[in-house]
Design a protein around this motif. Structure first.
Motif, PDB file in Angstrom:
ATOM      1  N   THR A  49       0.802  -1.208   0.000  1.00 32.62           N
ATOM      2  CA  THR A  49       0.000   0.000   0.000  1.00 32.62           C
ATOM      3  C   THR A  49       0.838   1.263   0.000  1.00 32.62           C
ATOM      4  N   SER A  50       2.066   1.200   0.505  1.00 28.71           N
ATOM      5  CA  SER A  50       2.896   2.398   0.530  1.00 28.71           C
ATOM      6  C   SER A  50       3.330   2.830  -0.848  1.00 28.71           C
ATOM      7  N   THR A  51       3.182   1.950  -1.836  1.00 29.12           N
ATOM      8  CA  THR A  51       3.610   2.281  -3.195  1.00 29.12           C
ATOM      9  C   THR A  51       2.447   2.633  -4.111  1.00 29.12           C
ATOM     10  N   GLN A  52       1.212   2.608  -3.595  1.00 31.58           N
ATOM     11  CA  GLN A  52       0.073   2.734  -4.490  1.00 31.58           C
ATOM     12  C   GLN A  52      -0.015   4.093  -5.157  1.00 31.58           C
ATOM     13  N   ASN A  53       0.550   5.130  -4.538  1.00 32.82           N
ATOM     14  CA  ASN A  53       0.482   6.457  -5.130  1.00 32.82           C
ATOM     15  C   ASN A  53       1.766   6.856  -5.844  1.00 32.82           C
ATOM     16  N   GLN A  54       2.682   5.897  -5.976  1.00 34.24           N
ATOM     17  CA  GLN A  54       3.934   6.206  -6.642  1.00 34.24           C
ATOM     18  C   GLN A  54       3.796   6.007  -8.136  1.00 34.24           C
ATOM     19  N   PRO A  55       4.421   6.870  -8.961  1.00 36.13           N
ATOM     20  CA  PRO A  55       4.373   6.682 -10.400  1.00 36.13           C
ATOM     21  C   PRO A  55       5.255   5.532 -10.804  1.00 36.13           C
ATOM     22  N   PRO A  56       5.064   4.972 -12.011  1.00 34.45           N
ATOM     23  CA  PRO A  56       5.941   3.927 -12.487  1.00 34.45           C
ATOM     24  C   PRO A  56       7.380   4.421 -12.529  1.00 34.45           C
ATOM     25  N   ALA A  57       8.312   3.467 -12.454  1.00 30.70           N
ATOM     26  CA  ALA A  57       9.718   3.840 -12.410  1.00 30.70           C
ATOM     27  C   ALA A  57      10.135   4.588 -13.664  1.00 30.70           C
ATOM     28  N   SER A  58       9.545   4.288 -14.792  1.00 30.06           N
ATOM     29  CA  SER A  58       9.869   4.985 -16.028  1.00 30.06           C
ATOM     30  C   SER A  58       8.675   4.915 -16.958  1.00 30.06           C
ATOM     31  N   GLN A  59       8.696   5.749 -17.998  1.00 26.56           N
ATOM     32  CA  GLN A  59       7.608   5.758 -18.967  1.00 26.56           C
ATOM     33  C   GLN A  59       8.101   5.095 -20.247  1.00 26.56           C
ATOM     34  N   ASP A 137       9.552  -2.741 -14.792  1.00 32.05           N
ATOM     35  CA  ASP A 137      10.424  -1.722 -14.211  1.00 32.05           C
ATOM     36  C   ASP A 137      10.595  -1.928 -12.712  1.00 32.05           C
ATOM     37  N   GLU A 138       9.524  -2.383 -12.043  1.00 27.04           N
ATOM     38  CA  GLU A 138       9.625  -2.670 -10.621  1.00 27.04           C
ATOM     39  C   GLU A 138      10.675  -3.749 -10.355  1.00 27.04           C
ATOM     40  N   LEU A 139      10.656  -4.785 -11.174  1.00 27.24           N
ATOM     41  CA  LEU A 139      11.636  -5.851 -11.008  1.00 27.24           C
ATOM     42  C   LEU A 139      13.058  -5.321 -11.127  1.00 27.24           C
ATOM     43  N   GLN A 140      13.263  -4.469 -12.114  1.00 26.05           N
ATOM     44  CA  GLN A 140      14.610  -3.985 -12.379  1.00 26.05           C
ATOM     45  C   GLN A 140      15.066  -2.949 -11.369  1.00 26.05           C
ATOM     46  N   SER A 141      14.202  -1.967 -11.079  1.00 29.45           N
ATOM     47  CA  SER A 141      14.641  -0.847 -10.239  1.00 29.45           C
ATOM     48  C   SER A 141      14.451  -1.120  -8.752  1.00 29.45           C
ATOM     49  N   ARG A 142      13.264  -1.525  -8.358  1.00 29.38           N
ATOM     50  CA  ARG A 142      12.974  -1.713  -6.943  1.00 29.38           C
ATOM     51  C   ARG A 142      13.524  -3.019  -6.393  1.00 29.38           C
ATOM     52  N   GLU A 144      15.781  -4.988  -8.078  1.00 27.46           N
ATOM     53  CA  GLU A 144      17.115  -5.237  -8.620  1.00 27.46           C
ATOM     54  C   GLU A 144      17.208  -6.634  -9.221  1.00 27.46           C
ATOM     55  N   ALA A 145      16.183  -6.979 -10.012  1.00 27.61           N
ATOM     56  CA  ALA A 145      16.125  -8.291 -10.663  1.00 27.61           C
ATOM     57  C   ALA A 145      15.811  -8.092 -12.144  1.00 27.61           C
ATOM     58  N   PRO A 146      16.789  -7.597 -12.915  1.00 25.52           N
ATOM     59  CA  PRO A 146      16.559  -7.335 -14.335  1.00 25.52           C
ATOM     60  C   PRO A 146      16.564  -8.610 -15.166  1.00 25.52           C
ATOM     61  N   GLY A 147      16.167  -8.485 -16.427  1.00 23.54           N
ATOM     62  CA  GLY A 147      16.249  -9.597 -17.358  1.00 23.54           C
ATOM     63  C   GLY A 147      14.891 -10.142 -17.748  1.00 23.54           C
ATOM     64  N   ASP A 148      14.768 -10.568 -19.006  1.00 27.39           N
ATOM     65  CA  ASP A 148      13.484 -11.070 -19.465  1.00 27.39           C
ATOM     66  C   ASP A 148      13.092 -12.380 -18.789  1.00 27.39           C
ATOM     67  N   ALA A 222      16.321 -15.754 -13.128  1.00 28.56           N
ATOM     68  CA  ALA A 222      15.167 -16.278 -12.402  1.00 28.56           C
ATOM     69  C   ALA A 222      15.484 -16.453 -10.925  1.00 28.56           C
ATOM     70  N   LEU A 223      16.659 -16.990 -10.624  1.00 31.34           N
ATOM     71  CA  LEU A 223      17.045 -17.184  -9.237  1.00 31.34           C
ATOM     72  C   LEU A 223      17.189 -15.851  -8.515  1.00 31.34           C
ATOM     73  N   ASN A 224      17.715 -14.861  -9.200  1.00 30.15           N
ATOM     74  CA  ASN A 224      17.840 -13.537  -8.612  1.00 30.15           C
ATOM     75  C   ASN A 224      16.475 -12.951  -8.295  1.00 30.15           C
ATOM     76  N   ALA A 225      15.513 -13.148  -9.215  1.00 27.56           N
ATOM     77  CA  ALA A 225      14.155 -12.656  -8.973  1.00 27.56           C
ATOM     78  C   ALA A 225      13.514 -13.386  -7.801  1.00 27.56           C
ATOM     79  N   ALA A 226      13.706 -14.711  -7.736  1.00 24.83           N
ATOM     80  CA  ALA A 226      13.158 -15.486  -6.621  1.00 24.83           C
ATOM     81  C   ALA A 226      13.728 -15.003  -5.293  1.00 24.83           C
ATOM     82  N   SER A 227      15.017 -14.709  -5.292  1.00 26.74           N
ATOM     83  CA  SER A 227      15.657 -14.199  -4.085  1.00 26.74           C
ATOM     84  C   SER A 227      15.128 -12.820  -3.718  1.00 26.74           C
ATOM     85  N   ALA A 228      14.917 -11.980  -4.720  1.00 33.80           N
ATOM     86  CA  ALA A 228      14.506 -10.596  -4.482  1.00 33.80           C
ATOM     87  C   ALA A 228      13.141 -10.488  -3.834  1.00 33.80           C
ATOM     88  N   VAL A 229      12.266 -11.486  -4.062  1.00 29.86           N
ATOM     89  CA  VAL A 229      10.913 -11.417  -3.513  1.00 29.86           C
ATOM     90  C   VAL A 229      10.734 -12.343  -2.316  1.00 29.86           C
TER      91      VAL A 229
END
Length: 278
Positions: A49-59, A137-142, A144-148, A222-229
């Protein structure tokens, strides 16, 4: 991940730009989504909920958005191909393919109002996966789990919850949660999430075996994303300390372990997280 030019699923509902409205009355639907969201909650609603009013990391440009939408369609098609085969050959039953809804901003799901802040989730009431593409963008910036393939893992995890719904596992867990304590309910939630991570790994195993989709570094993404969450990472980042009793998704280490187990074995019979010591 090798995906450009490959077949996309016909089960994608593209609702981007339709301008969904938040439900009147303080966004109760959004709270329902936060409670039912199987991927993003981390046991602490304040992190959502603390992020609900935040804009996307990029357009992103329209072309970038469309490319991402195409990628989602390809990954969903891959999950359909793999799970149809596994259901038919190993479970002797038909696989009911889920719909995947792409939305921007807000949308209405069978579980209430979906928002970008709620993250990707699976709604068991309408059996659909919901994704706002800004989560890339959330995955990459917030997180720190970039990659398709990090995003492919997210999609496969949500489809894993659909598998649990199809097999009756999710309903059994909900019934058990209603009859137990909060700590018992949290433990069951963790086990459900880790099994969805395992199923995402099973999908990746068979997709690579049959289609050779992986490129160098994809598994690490994928492992980095699993770790990040992991719950511990999310709690530490959002509140500065960790409360293990409040975990609902599993630690970073657990989430990586179960995805890796699914990926290495490809055997759905090895994913009984409910009868193993965590």
């Amino acid at each position: 991940m090798k995906w450009i030019g490959r077949q996309q699923s016909g089960n994608v509902e593209d609702r981007r730009g339709m301008g969904g409205k938040l439900a009147v009355g303080g966004g109760i639907g959004g709270i329902i989504i936060a409670l039912l969201s199987f991927f993003f909650g981390g046991g602490d609603l304040s992190d959502i909920t603390s992020t609900q009013n935040q804009p996307p990391a990029s357009q992103e440009t329209d072309a970038e958005q469309d490319s991402r939408a195409q990628f989602v369609g390809v990954v969903l098609q891959d999950t359909e191909d793999i799970w149809n085969k596994i259901f038919q050959e190993q479970l002797n039953r038909d696989y009911q393919e889920p719909k995947l809804v792409l939305f921007s901003g807000t949308d209405q799901s069978g579980c209430g109002t979906a928002t970008a802040a709620s993250g990707p989730f699976y709604c068991p009431l309408d059996e659909k996966v919901y994704i706002d593409l800004s989560f890339y963008d959330e995955l990459q910036s917030r997180f720190e789990a970039p990659g398709d393939f990090a995003m492919a893992y997210v999609i496969a995890h949500e489809v894993g919850h659909h598998i649990q719904q199809q097999l009756g596992i999710a309903e059994k867990v909900r019934q058990m949660q209603q009859g137990g304590s909060k700590s018992q309910a949290n433990d069951l939630s963790v086990r459900l999430e880790l099994q969805a991570d395992f199923l995402a790994g099973v999908w990746a195993h068979h997709a690579q075996k049959s289609k050779q989709i992986l490129e160098s570094g994809d598994v690490e993404e994928a492992l980095n994303a699993a770790s990040a969450v992991g719950d511990d990472r999310i709690q530490q980042r959002s509140q500065g300390y960790v409360v293990p009793d409040a975990f609902t998704h599993g630690t970073s280490q657990q989430r990586m372990l179960w995805f890796k187990k699914g990926f290495q074995s490809g055997d759905i019979d090895q994913g009984d997280t409910f009868n193993e010591s965590l």
